[in-house]
Design a protein around this motif. Structure first.
Motif, PDB file in Angstrom:
ATOM      1  N   LEU A 160     -22.206  -6.100 -11.592  1.00  0.00           N
ATOM      2  CA  LEU A 160     -22.548  -6.076 -10.179  1.00  0.00           C
ATOM      3  C   LEU A 160     -23.453  -7.259  -9.812  1.00  0.00           C
ATOM      4  O   LEU A 160     -23.360  -7.817  -8.732  1.00  0.00           O
ATOM      5  CB  LEU A 160     -23.231  -4.759  -9.826  1.00  0.00           C
ATOM      6  CG  LEU A 160     -22.285  -3.562  -9.789  1.00  0.00           C
ATOM      7  CD1 LEU A 160     -23.075  -2.280  -9.850  1.00  0.00           C
ATOM      8  CD2 LEU A 160     -21.406  -3.621  -8.557  1.00  0.00           C
TER       9      LEU A 160
ATOM     10  N   THR B  61     -21.629 -10.581  -8.751  1.00  0.00           N
ATOM     11  CA  THR B  61     -21.109 -10.699  -7.395  1.00  0.00           C
ATOM     12  C   THR B  61     -22.247 -10.844  -6.407  1.00  0.00           C
ATOM     13  O   THR B  61     -22.169 -11.561  -5.434  1.00  0.00           O
ATOM     14  CB  THR B  61     -20.279  -9.450  -7.007  1.00  0.00           C
ATOM     15  OG1 THR B  61     -21.054  -8.308  -7.319  1.00  0.00           O
ATOM     16  CG2 THR B  61     -18.970  -9.410  -7.739  1.00  0.00           C
ATOM     17  N   HIS B  62     -23.332 -10.162  -6.721  1.00  0.00           N
ATOM     18  CA  HIS B  62     -24.482 -10.159  -5.842  1.00  0.00           C
ATOM     19  C   HIS B  62     -25.015 -11.578  -5.615  1.00  0.00           C
ATOM     20  O   HIS B  62     -25.410 -11.935  -4.516  1.00  0.00           O
ATOM     21  CB  HIS B  62     -25.555  -9.275  -6.486  1.00  0.00           C
ATOM     22  CG  HIS B  62     -26.840  -9.245  -5.739  1.00  0.00           C
ATOM     23  ND1 HIS B  62     -26.971  -8.646  -4.502  1.00  0.00           N
ATOM     24  CD2 HIS B  62     -28.055  -9.752  -6.047  1.00  0.00           C
ATOM     25  CE1 HIS B  62     -28.205  -8.767  -4.092  1.00  0.00           C
ATOM     26  NE2 HIS B  62     -28.891  -9.440  -5.000  1.00  0.00           N
TER      27      HIS B  62
ATOM     28  N   THR C  91     -11.867  -7.036   0.297  1.00  0.00           N
ATOM     29  CA  THR C  91     -12.588  -6.859  -0.968  1.00  0.00           C
ATOM     30  C   THR C  91     -12.777  -5.366  -1.203  1.00  0.00           C
ATOM     31  O   THR C  91     -12.353  -4.548  -0.399  1.00  0.00           O
ATOM     32  CB  THR C  91     -13.986  -7.508  -0.935  1.00  0.00           C
ATOM     33  OG1 THR C  91     -14.828  -6.680  -0.121  1.00  0.00           O
ATOM     34  CG2 THR C  91     -13.947  -8.906  -0.368  1.00  0.00           C
TER      35      THR C  91
ATOM     36  N   LYS D 155     -15.867  -4.413  -1.791  1.00  0.00           N
ATOM     37  CA  LYS D 155     -17.294  -4.249  -1.553  1.00  0.00           C
ATOM     38  C   LYS D 155     -17.514  -3.395  -0.319  1.00  0.00           C
ATOM     39  O   LYS D 155     -16.968  -3.669   0.744  1.00  0.00           O
ATOM     40  CB  LYS D 155     -17.955  -5.614  -1.379  1.00  0.00           C
ATOM     41  CG  LYS D 155     -18.443  -6.165  -2.708  1.00  0.00           C
ATOM     42  CD  LYS D 155     -18.776  -7.630  -2.669  1.00  0.00           C
ATOM     43  CE  LYS D 155     -19.838  -7.998  -1.681  1.00  0.00           C
ATOM     44  NZ  LYS D 155     -20.070  -9.468  -1.676  1.00  0.00           N
TER      45      LYS D 155
ATOM     46  N   LYS E  41     -25.975   2.153  -6.810  1.00  0.00           N
ATOM     47  CA  LYS E  41     -25.375   2.198  -5.482  1.00  0.00           C
ATOM     48  C   LYS E  41     -26.107   3.195  -4.611  1.00  0.00           C
ATOM     49  O   LYS E  41     -26.287   3.006  -3.423  1.00  0.00           O
ATOM     50  CB  LYS E  41     -23.905   2.598  -5.577  1.00  0.00           C
ATOM     51  CG  LYS E  41     -22.992   1.459  -5.929  1.00  0.00           C
ATOM     52  CD  LYS E  41     -21.550   1.893  -5.757  1.00  0.00           C
ATOM     53  CE  LYS E  41     -20.587   0.893  -6.354  1.00  0.00           C
ATOM     54  NZ  LYS E  41     -19.308   1.530  -6.661  1.00  0.00           N
TER      55      LYS E  41
END
Lengths: 499, 1036
Positions: free
Chosen positions: B16, B19-20, B49, B51, B980
Motif C-alpha cells: 500500500l 501506491t501512496h 482504479t 483505490k 484502511k
C-alpha cells in the motif's frame, strides 16, 4: 422455448414421483415393532402387574404406615399426606395407582383380543383373570371407575364410569369364563414358557382364579342381603373343581430377576439394596412401627426377627420402633431404629408374591367361619399361620408352638374368631401385601385397635376409606369424574364398606 | 498463527505504501442536496482504479489522488457523481437524491431470488450484518432481539451451552403442538434451526425476515412459520482486504430471586412452634439470627465443630458464580475480480462460563465464493464449525441458592480443606455445590458442516437455469462422567445423609447424535417484458432428505474408579437407538407480473410429496397469491408530494399444508416392557400413545394486508401489517392427553383449529435529528401485537396438555398456564379449614392466561457524532404469565423471601374465608394456620400449590448498549496508512432489566425448554446474566 422447458421439467418431476414409487416408502419404523406375538405381551404384562401392584412401592408407601407396619424416621421431610391422611388428587397415591393399573390393563386387553384371534384360549383365560385382578384393585381404591368403555382407545375418549358393584359382578362372571377356558385349553410349550407365573399350569391358574373370585365375594360380606348371591357364586367355584390356592401353592412372579439396575425384584429394588449392595434410600425411610412390632415382641413371636432387623448396637437382639406419626429426632434413623427384615427382603431375585398361600388360607378361614365354604375354619386358620412362618423362613414346629402357646394366636383362647383371623391375617401380610389389610380394616374395622397417626398435622382422626380420583381425570375426563360427585377420602366409602 | 498474521500485515503495508507515495491527499465532505446533512458511507472511488474509500460519520473523506483523476461518488438513493480532481486539496460535494435508484434496492426473497421492494406483496424486514453484530452476540438469533417487528427471540438458559437454547417465533403460535419456530435459510438452502449457533454472526451480510407464510410455495411447509433468510458475505469484486476483529465479553450473574435474611438452618420446631437451629440442615427453618457463635455441620472426627457467627452472610451465594468470559477472534479476507470473488473467515471463540469450571470453544471456518466460467456462474459456500463443551450436569444452582444464610459457602471452595471436604461439608442431605461441579460433568464435541454449491446457466439473457445442492450435517459426540467417591467411615457411620452410601461408584454414558439434511433444487427463471408488462416465471423442483440417528450406551458401577469406558463396568450396558428418515419431493411454480412498474401480482403454487404420511395423504398442493401497488408511482398528487415519498399497499393470501409429525407416527408401537429383557426372557408392552394411520397434513390459511409509507425522501418510514391465520386439522404431534382409562395416555390425530392474528409496525426515522456538524440521531421502533384462540379441539375435550403446565384450552388463547391452586369462594378469596386455618387444595387447576406475550416492543436508537456512535436496543414484552417452579423449591427450603413474611409464626392466611355452611363464606379473622414454620412453608399444602408462584412475565430489557469509536480515516492516512479502517467499541447485553413487583424470582425468558410450552422454570436453569465487554476491528 420456455414452454418446452416447463414441459420437460414437469415430465421429469412427475416421473420421479410416479415411477420411483418406492422412493417415498420409507416410513416403516426402524426403532420399534408395531405388532408382536401375544406371548411377548403376556410376559411383559404379568411382570408389570407384579411391578405395579403387590411389588410396587406405591402399595407400601401409605398402607404400610396406616396399618402400623412401618414408620418414617426423622430427618426426612415430606410424608405429609401419609402422616396426616390429608392428601389431594395430585398425591401419588391418587395418581400412580390409577395410571399404572390402567396401563397394565391395556396389555391384557391387547392380549385377550389377539389371543382370541389366534385361538390361544389359555391366554384368553389368563387375560380375563388378570383383568379381574387389576379391576378389583381399581374398585377397592376408587369405587366407580370406567369399565365397559375403558381400554377401547379412540372409541371412547371419555370413558364413562360404571357402578363399582356392577363391575364387581361382571368380574365374577369373567372369572367363571376364565376357569371354563382353563378346563378346556391346551397349552403349547412356547406359550407355557411365556407364562412367568405358572409356566402353563392350568390347575394353578384355576386355583388362582377361584381364590380371586372368593376374595371378591368375601369383600361384600357386610352388605345386607348379599349372602344368597355370595353363596350361589361360591357354588359355581366349587363346581369347577379347581379348588383354591392351598399350602405351598400361590402365584409368584419371577421373570429371572437380575442384579442389574432396573432388573431386580421391584420390592427389593425399592426397600432393599442397590446393585452394589448398599441399602436404598427408601430402606432407610421405612422403619419399624410400634404397634406392628409390639404385637410380635409381646407375644414371643419368632417372626419378629423376620419382619424387622435388630438395630446396629452390636448386641444383635435389640429391636426399636417408632410410634405412628410421632415427632422424630435426627438421631432416630436406620442406625437406631429397626428396619424391614430379611423374611420379606430375601434377595434381589426373590419371587414377587402376587397371591400367597397364606393369604388364600386366611380368606378360606374367613369364608369357612362364615359357613360359606366347606371345611374347618380352624384348620384353614392354622394352616395360614403356618404357611406364613414357612414363607418367612421359619419352621412348622415354631408355628405350632406359637399357635399353641400364645393367646393371641390360639384358636380356642379367642372367642371372637373373626377378630382372630383378621388380626393374624394382618400380622402375616406385613411386607407382602399391605393393601389387603387396609381393605379388611375398611370392611370390618379390624384389627379394632389399629392406631391413628399422632402427627400434629392430622385433622381428621380416621384412616382414609379410599383414594381420590387422580387430577388427570379432572383434566381429561372431567364430565364423567365430576358426575361422581364430591369425593372425600374419609367419607366417600366404597360400596362394600357399609360399616 | 499470530506471526503469520503479522507478516501478512507487513506485506500489505509495503504494497500500500508504494501506491501512496505517488499521490497527494485530498479531503472533502459530502452532503445531501435536500437537507444539507452530511452523508456517511458514501463510496469514493478513483475511476479506473481500485483505490476507494468511504465517508465517515461526518460525511468527510480522505483519499490520495493525482490531478486529473476522476472521483466517482456513489451512494444508495443518490445519483452517482463524477468529480474531476484538480489542484485543490479540499473537495466538497453535494449529492442529488434519486428516487429512481432507491427503488433499485433489492430484497433477497425465497430461494435467493432478489426482488425490488415494490414488487413484494408481503411483509419483510431486513437486518444488516452490521446491525446484528453491534453488541457482538455469539449467537445470531440473540442479535435479532428487538430489531424486527413480530419476531420473538427467547433465551431459555444461561449456562455455557445457552446458545443452543433459543426459541425463535414469528407472529406467535399457530400450531398447538407442531413446530412454530421460524424456518432458517442459509444462502438459499434450508438448514435446521439448531444450526443457528454454528453460524458465525460476523459472516453475515444480512438477515431478511419474511414474516408470513407467502414464501411457502418455494420453501415448503416449514415456511408457514415465517423465514429467516441469512445471506453470508461474498468477497468484493474490487481487490482484496483483510480484517481482524477481537471481542472480549464478560458475563456475570445479574440477580438472584429475593431471599429472606432473618432465619438460619433448621427444620424442627419446639413445643411452641418456633424454629430450632440444626447445624447440618439443608432447610432454613431455624431460629432468628442472633449473632451468637454456633456450630455448623456435624461434629468432626477430632471432636470439634466449625464455629460460625449465626448471622446472614451477605453475597456468599452470589460469589459462588464467577465472571464468565467469551473471547472472539475473527480474521477474514474478502477479495476478487470480475471473474470471481472469495470470502474467507476463521473464527475462534473461547468461553469460560460463569458456573465455575464450565468452558467451551467454537472454531468456525467459512469460505464463500463466486466464479464465472463462460455462460456458467458458480456460487458456493462452505462452513465447518467445531464446538467443544465441558460443563457440569449437577443441579448446582439448586445447591447454591438453597444454602442457609448463615453458611459461609465460599469457604468450602477447596475440596481438600478441613470444612470443605465432602466428608465434613456441613450439609447432611445435599453435597457441596463445589463437589457437585467436580463429580458430575459432561463433555461434548459437535461438528457441523454446512455447504452448498449452485450453478447458474444463462442460455439466453431472459432465461436462467440453476441447479443447486446443499447439505447440512450435525454430529455430536458426548460423554457423561459421574465420578466415584468413597466417604470416610466416620462420615458414613455418623448418619450423614449423603454418606449413607459409602462407596459411590463411577458411571459413564456415551452418546452420539447425527443429523443431516440434503437438499437438491432445480430452478428455471424466465424474465420477459412485453410493453408495460414484466413477467418473471419460476418453475422448480426440490428433493429433500432428512436423516437422524441417536445412539446412547450407559455403563454403571465402573470397576476401576473413574476409568470412563463402557468395558470397565459391571452389569449390563443400558443403551438405546433412535433413527428417523424422511424424504420430501416438490414441484413448484411462481409467477410475478408487474404492470408499469407499479402494480405487481404474484401467484405461486407447490405440490408436495412427503414420506411421513401414507400414500393416500402424502400428496398435497397449496397456493399463494399476493399483490403490491406503489401508489406514489401513479397518483400524481402523491408523485409530486414533497412529504410522501413512497406509499405501497400490499395484500396476500396463502395456504400451507404441513406435516408436523416425525416419521413413523402413523401406527402405535409395542415396546420392551420395563426391565426387559431379563437374560433371555423378553416381554413387551403396548405403548401409551395411539396413532391415526390416516393422518393428514395440517393446513394453515394466512391472510395479510399492509402498507409501507415513506416521508421526506424516505427519511421516515413506516411499515405495517395485519394478519389472520387459521390452522385446521392440527396434527397433535405429541398426542392429545387422554384419560388413562382409555388404555392410552395420548393420541396422535388430526384435530382442532386455531386462529392467530395480530398487527405489527416498524417505524424508522433516519435521522430524527441530523445536524450539519455530523450529529445524527436515528430511531427505529418495532411493535407487534399478537393474539390467538383455540377454535376447536376434539370431541368433548376442552383442553390439551403441552406438558410443563401449559395447556391449549378451547375458546382461549394458547398456550395458557394452568396450575394447581386453592379452593376459593365466588369472590376469589381462599377458603381455609375452620380448624387448621390452612388453605384447602382445589382438585381443579386454575387458569392464569397465556404464556406468550401479546405485546412486543423493540426500540432501537443510535446517536452519531464525529466518530462516536452510541447505540442501544430496548425491548418490552407483556401480556403473559409464568410459573416459577424454582420458587416452590425456595419455599420448601425456607430460603424464600415469602416464607419469612409472617415472621415464621402462625398467621391468618391473607384474604381468606371459612365456609360455615355450604355456599356461605365468612371472612377469616381469627383462625391462624395450625403451623407457621417449616411445617407450613415446606409442606405440600404450600409447595404443591403452584398458583403461589405465578407472576406476570412482563419485562423491559436493555438488550444492547454500545459505544463505538471509528478511528478517523484522516488520522489513519497520516499515521498508519496501511490500515484502511479501525474501530473499537464498548458493548453490553442485557445490562438492565425491569420487572413488575410481583416477579421476585427471575427473568421470565428463562424456561425449561424451547418448545411450545413456555413460561415455566425450575432450578435446572442457571440465573440471569449481564454481558459486557469491548470489541476492536482493524481492516487492511
Amino acid at each position: 422455448m420456455k414452454k418446452k422447458l416447463i414441459y420437460i421439467l414437469a415430465a421429469l418431476v412427475f416421473s420421479l414421483g410416479a415411477c420411483k414409487k418406492g422412493y417415498l416408502d420409507i416410513n416403516e419404523n426402524p426403532n420399534s415393532p408395531t405388532a408382536v406375538k401375544p406371548a411377548l405381551i403376556l410376559t411383559g404384562a404379568l411382570n408389570n402387574t407384579a411391578a405395579s401392584t403387590t411389588g410396587s412401592s406405591i402399595f407400601y408407601s401409605f398402607a404400610a404406615l396406616w396399618m402400623n407396619y412401618w414408620m418414617t424416621p426423622g430427618g426426612v421431610s415430606g410424608w405429609y399426606e401419609e402422616r396426616s391422611y390429608n392428601f389431594t388428587t395430585n398425591w401419588s397415591g391418587s395418581t400412580t395407582l390409577w395410571a399404572n393399573i390402567y396401563d397394565n390393563l391395556t396389555d391384557y386387553a391387547y392380549l385377550e383380543k389377539q389371543s382370541k384371534a389366534s385361538g390361544q384360549t389359555f391366554f384368553v383365560g389368563v387375560a380375563k383373570t388378570m383383568k379381574a385382578w387389576d379391576y378389583q384393585y381399581l374398585v377397592d381404591f376408587y369405587g366407580n371407575v370406567p369399565y365397559t368403555q375403558a381400554n377401547q382407545s379412540v372409541n371412547f375418549l371419555n370413558p364413562k364410569y360404571d357402578k363399582a358393584q356392577d363391575i364387581y359382578e361382571d368380574l365374577v362372571k369373567q372369572l367363571d369364563t376364565a376357569t371354563n377356558l382353563f378346563k378346556t385349553a391346551t397349552v403349547a410349550p412356547a406359550d407355557a414358557a411365556a407364562d412367568i407365573y405358572a409356566h402353563g399350569d392350568l390347575q394353578k391358574w384355576g386355583e388362582f382364579a377361584n381364590t380371586l373370585k372368593l376374595r371378591i365375594l368375601l369383600r361384600q360380606s357386610e352388605m345386607p342381603g348379599r349372602e344368597a348371591y355370595i353363596k350361589a357364586e361360591i357354588a359355581k367355584i366349587s363346581a369347577n373343581g379347581f379348588g383354591y390356592i392351598e399350602t405351598d401353592g400361590g402365584m409368584f412372579n419371577n421373570p429371572g430377576y437380575l442384579n442389574t439396575t432396573g432388573k431386580q425384584n421391584p420390592f427389593w429394588s425399592v426397600y432393599g439394596y442397590g446393585v452394589d449392595g448398599t441399602r436404598t434410600a427408601s430402606h432407610g425411610y421405612m422403619l419399624a412401627s410400634t404397634y406392628g412390632m409390639d404385637f410380635l415382641k409381646n407375644n414371643n413371636d419368632p417372626r419378629l426377627g423376620k419382619f424387622y432387623n435388630t438395630i446396629n448396637d452390636g448386641a444383635g437382639s435389640t429391636y426399636v420402633s417408632l410410634v405412628w406419626g410421632q415427632e422424630v429426632n435426627f438421631d432416630q434413623t436406620i442406625s437406631t431404629v429397626s428396619s424391614i427384615g430379611e423374611g420379606v427382603l430375601k434377595s434381589f431375585d426373590q419371587d414377587q408374591p402376587i397371591m400367597t398361600d397364606f393369604e388364600s388360607l386366611f380368606i378360606q378361614a374367613e369364608a369357612a367361619q362364615r359357613g360359606w365354604i366347606a371345611g374347618d375354619a380352624r384348620a384353614y386358620y392354622e394352616a395360614a399361620v403356618k404357611a406364613n412362618f414357612l414363607y418367612l423362613g421359619l419352621t412348622a414346629a415354631e408355628a405350632d408352638t406359637y399357635l399353641t402357646d400364645q393367646s393371641v394366636a390360639n384358636w380356642d383362647a379367642n372367642a371372637d374368631k373373626m377378630a382372630l383371623i383378621i388380626k393374624q391375617k394382618w400380622a402375616a401380610m406385613n411386607g407382602t401385601n399391605d393393601i389387603e389389610p387396609w381393605t379388611d380394616y375398611r370392611r370390618l374395622e379390624l384389627p379394632a385397635d389399629m392406631p391413628i397417626s399422632i402427627a400434629s398435622t392430622v385433622t381428621t382422626r380416621k384412616i382414609p376409606v379410599r383414594m381420590l380420583y387422580p387430577q388427570r381425570e379432572y383434566n381429561t375426563n372431567a364430565a364423567n369424574v365430576i358426575a361422581q360427585g364430591t369425593i372425600n377420602q374419609f367419607t366417600s366409602r366404597i360400596f362394600w364398606d357399609v360399616q | 498463527m499470530k506471526k503469520l498474521v503479522l507478516s501478512l500485515f507487513l506485506f500489505l503495508y509495503w504494497g500500500l505504501s508504494l501506491t501512496h507515495a505517488q499521490s497527494k491527499n485530498i479531503t472533502g465532505k459530502v452532503i445531501a442536496d435536500n437537507d444539507g446533512l452530511p452523508i456517511p458511507g458514501v463510496s469514493v472511488l478513483i475511476k479506473g482504479t481500485k483505490k476507494a474509500t468511504v465517508t465517515g460519520a461526518d460525511g468527510k473523506f480522505t483519499i490520495s489522488a493525482s490531478p486529473g483523476d476522476i472521483l466517482q461518488l456513489s451512494y444508495i438513493g443518490f445519483i452517482t457523481q463524477d468529480v474531476p480532481v484538480g489542484n485543490q486539496a479540499v473537495l466538497n460535494v453535494k449529492l442529488i437524491t434519486d428516487a429512481q435508484t432507491l427503488s433499485e434496492v433489492t430484497v433477497t426473497t425465497a430461494l435467493g431470488i432478489k426482488r425490488k421492494p415494490k414488487e413484494i406483496g408481503y411483509a419483510t424486514q431486513q437486518v444488516t450484518g452490521k446491525a446484528l453484530t453491534s453488541s457482538r452476540p455469539t449467537n445470531l438469533a440473540t442479535g435479532l432481539s428487538g430489531k424486527v417487528a413480530g419476531l420473538q427471540i427467547s433465551q431459555a438458559n444461561n449456562q455455557i451451552d445457552a446458545g443452543d437454547q433459543v426459541r425463535v417465533v414469528l407472529r406467535g403460535n399457530r400450531s398447538f403442538q407442531g413446530n412454530n419456530q421460524a424456518l432458517l435459510v442459509l444462502d438459499g438452502i434450508i438448514v435446521p434451526l439448531n444450526q443457528l449457533n454454528s453460524i458465525n454472526p460476523n459472516d453475515i451480510e444480512s438477515v431478511n425476515i419474511l414474516k408470513g407464510a407467502n414464501a411457502a410455495a418455494l420453501y415448503g411447509s416449514d415456511a408457514a412459520n415465517g423465514v429467516m433468510i441469512v445471506s453470508t458475505k461474498r468477497g468484493s469484486a474490487d481487490g482484496g482486504s483483510v480484517s481482524y476483529t477481537n471481542s472480549t465479553l464478560m458475563n456475570r450473574l445479574s440477580y438472584f430471586p429475593k431471599m429472606q435474611t432473618e432465619f438460619g438452618g433448621g427444620t424442627t420446631q419446639d413445643d411452641f412452634g418456633f424454629g430450632q437451629y440444626t447445624p447440618f440442615e439443608n432447610q432454613t427453618f431455624g431460629d432468628r439470627f442472633d449473632g451468637s457463635l454456633r456450630p455448623v455441620g456435624r461434629i468432626l472426627q477430632d471432636g470439634t465443630y466449625q464455629m460460625v457467627p449465626y448471622t446472614y452472610k451477605d453475597g456468599e451465594k452470589e460469589s459462588f458464580f464467577e465472571t464468565g468470559i467469551d473471547e472472539q477472534n475473527d480474521i477474514s479476507y474478502s477479495g476478487g475480480n470480475e471473474n470471481g470473488t472469495t470470502y474467507i473467515n476463521v473464527q475462534r471463540v473461547n468461553s469460560k462460563g460463569y458456573v465455575p469450571g464450565d468452558k467451551s470453544n467454537r472454531t468456525a471456518f467459512r469460505i464463500n465464493g463466486t466464479r464465472k466460467i463462460g455462460k456458467f456462474l458458480a456460487d458456493y459456500s462452505f462452513n465447518y464449525t467445531q464446538r467443544n463443551y465441558d460443563k457440569s450436569t449437577n443441579q448446582v444452582y439448586n445447591n447454591v441458592i438453597n444454602t442457609p444464610g448463615n453458611i459461609p459457602l465460599t469457604e468450602y471452595s477447596d475440596l481438600d480443606s478441613k470444612y470443605g471436604n465432602p466428608n465434613d461439608f456441613y450439609n447432611d442431605y445435599y453435597i457441596s455445590p463445589y463437589f457437585g461441579l467436580k463429580q458430575y460433568r459432561n463433555k461434548e464435541r459437535r461438528d457441523d458442516l454446512l455447504g452448498n454449491l449452485s450453478l447458474t446457466y444463462k442460455p439466453v439473457d431472459w432465461l436462467s437455469l440453476m441447479a443447486r445442492g446443499g447439505l447440512s450435517t450435525k454430529n455430536s459426540q458426548g460423554k457423561d462422567f459421574n465420578y466415584a467417591y468413597t466417604y470416610s467411615d466416620f462420615a458414613h457411620d455418623s448418619g450423614k445423609g449423603v454418606a449413607a452410601t459409602q462407596y459411590n461408584r463411577s458411571s459413564v454414558r456415551d452418546y452420539n447424535e447425527f443429523e443431516s439434511r440434503y437438499t437438491g433444487d432445480f430452478l428455471a427463471t424466465a424474465t420477459k417484458t412485453f410493453n408495460q408488462f414484466k413477467f418473471t416465471l419460476i418453475g422448480g423442483a426440490q428433493v429433500i432428505q432428512k436423516n437422524y440417528k441417536y445412539i446412547t450406551a450407559q455403563g454403571n458401577n465402573l470397576v476401576v474408579d473413574n476409568l470412563f469406558n463402557l468395558s470397565n463396568r459391571t452389569g449390563e450396558i443400558v443403551g438405546s437407538e433412535l433413527e428417523r428418515n424422511s424424504r420430501q419431493l416438490a414441484v413448484f411454480g411462481d409467477l410475478t407480473a408487474t404492470y408499469n412498474d407499479f402494480l405487481t401480482v404474484h401467484v405461486s403454487g407447490r405440490n408436495e410429496w412427503d414420506s411421513r404420511l401414507n400414500s393416500n395423504n402424502r400428496v398435497f398442493f397449496y397456493p399463494a397469491v399476493d399483490i403490491a401497488a406503489t401508489l406514489t408511482d401513479v397518483i400524481p398528487a402523491l408523485k409530486e408530494s414533497k412529504v410522501i415519498s413512497n406509499l405501497k399497499l400490499r395484500g396476500g393470501i396463502s395456504k400451507v399444508s404441513a406435516v408436523q409429525v416425525d416419521p413413523y407416527k402413523l401406527i402405535s408401537t409395542i415396546n420392551p416392557a420395563s426391565g426387559f429383557p431379563y437374560g433371555n426372557t423378553a416381554g413387551y408392552t403396548v405403548d401409551n400413545q395411539i396413532n391415526d394411520p390416516n393422518l393428514k397434513p395440517e393446513n394453515t390459511l394466512s391472510k395479510e394486508l399492509g402498507f409501507d409509507i415513506g416521508f421526506l425522501n424516505n427519511r421516515i418510514t413506516l411499515e405495517t401489517s395485519v394478519y389472520l391465520q387459521n390452522t385446521k386439522n392440527q396434527q397433535i404431534v405429541n398426542g392429545i392427553d387422554l384419560s388413562a382409562s382409555t388404555g392410552f395416555t395420548t393420541a396422535v390425530i388430526n384435530t382442532g383449529e386455531s386462529e392467530n392474528k395480530g398487527f405489527e409496525f416498524s417505524l424508522n426515522a433516519a435521522p430524527v435529528i441530523g445536524l450539519s456538524n455530523g450529529f445524527r440521531w436515528n430511531v427505529g421502533i418495532n411493535y407487534s401485537y399478537n393474539t390467538n384462540k383455540v377454535l376447536g379441539l376434539y370431541g368433548d375435550l376442552s383442553q390439551l396438555g403441552l406438558g410443563d403446565n401449559n395447556y391449549v384450552v378451547l375458546g382461549q388463547s394458547f398456550p395458557s398456564l394452568q396450575v394447581s391452586t386453592y379452593q376459593t369462594d365466588p369472590q376469589g378469596r381462599v377458603i381455609v379449614d375452620a380448624n387448621t386455618g390452612l388453605p384447602i387444595a382445589s382438585p381443579i387447576n386454575k387458569d392464569f392466561g397465556q404464556t406468550n406475550p401479546n405485546h412486543i416492543l423493540g426500540v432501537n436508537t443510535s446517536f452519531t457524532f464525529k466518530n462516536f456512535t452510541l447505540s442501544g436496543v430496548a425491548e418490552y414484552r407483556s401480556g403473559n404469565v409464568f410459573y416459577s417452579g424454582m420458587a416452590s423449591t425456595l419455599d420448601f427450603s425456607g430460603i424464600s423471601y415469602t416464607s419469612a413474611q409472617a415472621g415464621r409464626e402462625r398467621f391468618i392466611y391473607p384474604n381468606s374465608v371459612i365456609q360455615t355452611s355450604p355456599g356461605v363464606f365468612v371472612p377469616n379473622t381469627n383462625v391462624t394456620t395450625i403451623q407457621g414454620n417449616g411445617s407450613f412453608w415446606s409442606d405440600g399444602i404450600r409447595t404443591n400449590t403452584a398458583s403461589n408462584y405465578v407472576s406476570s412475565a412482563a419485562f423491559w430489557k436493555i438488550r444492547e448498549l454500545s459505544l463505538a469509536y471509528q478511528v478517523p480515516a484522516q488520522w489513519l492516512g497520516a499515521h498508519a496508512s496501511f490500515i484502511k479502517n479501525a474501530s473499537i467499541a464498548l458493548v453490553g447485553r442485557n445490562l438492565f432489566m425491569f420487572r413488575p413487583s410481583d416477579n421476585i424470582y427471575t427473568d421470565p425468558e428463562i424456561n425449561v425448554g424451547t418448545g411450545n410450552a413456555q413460561g415455566v422454570n425450575n432450578l435446572n436453569q442457571t440465573p440471569p446474566t449481564r454481558i459486557y465487554g469491548f470489541t476492536a476491528t482493524i481492516g487492511f
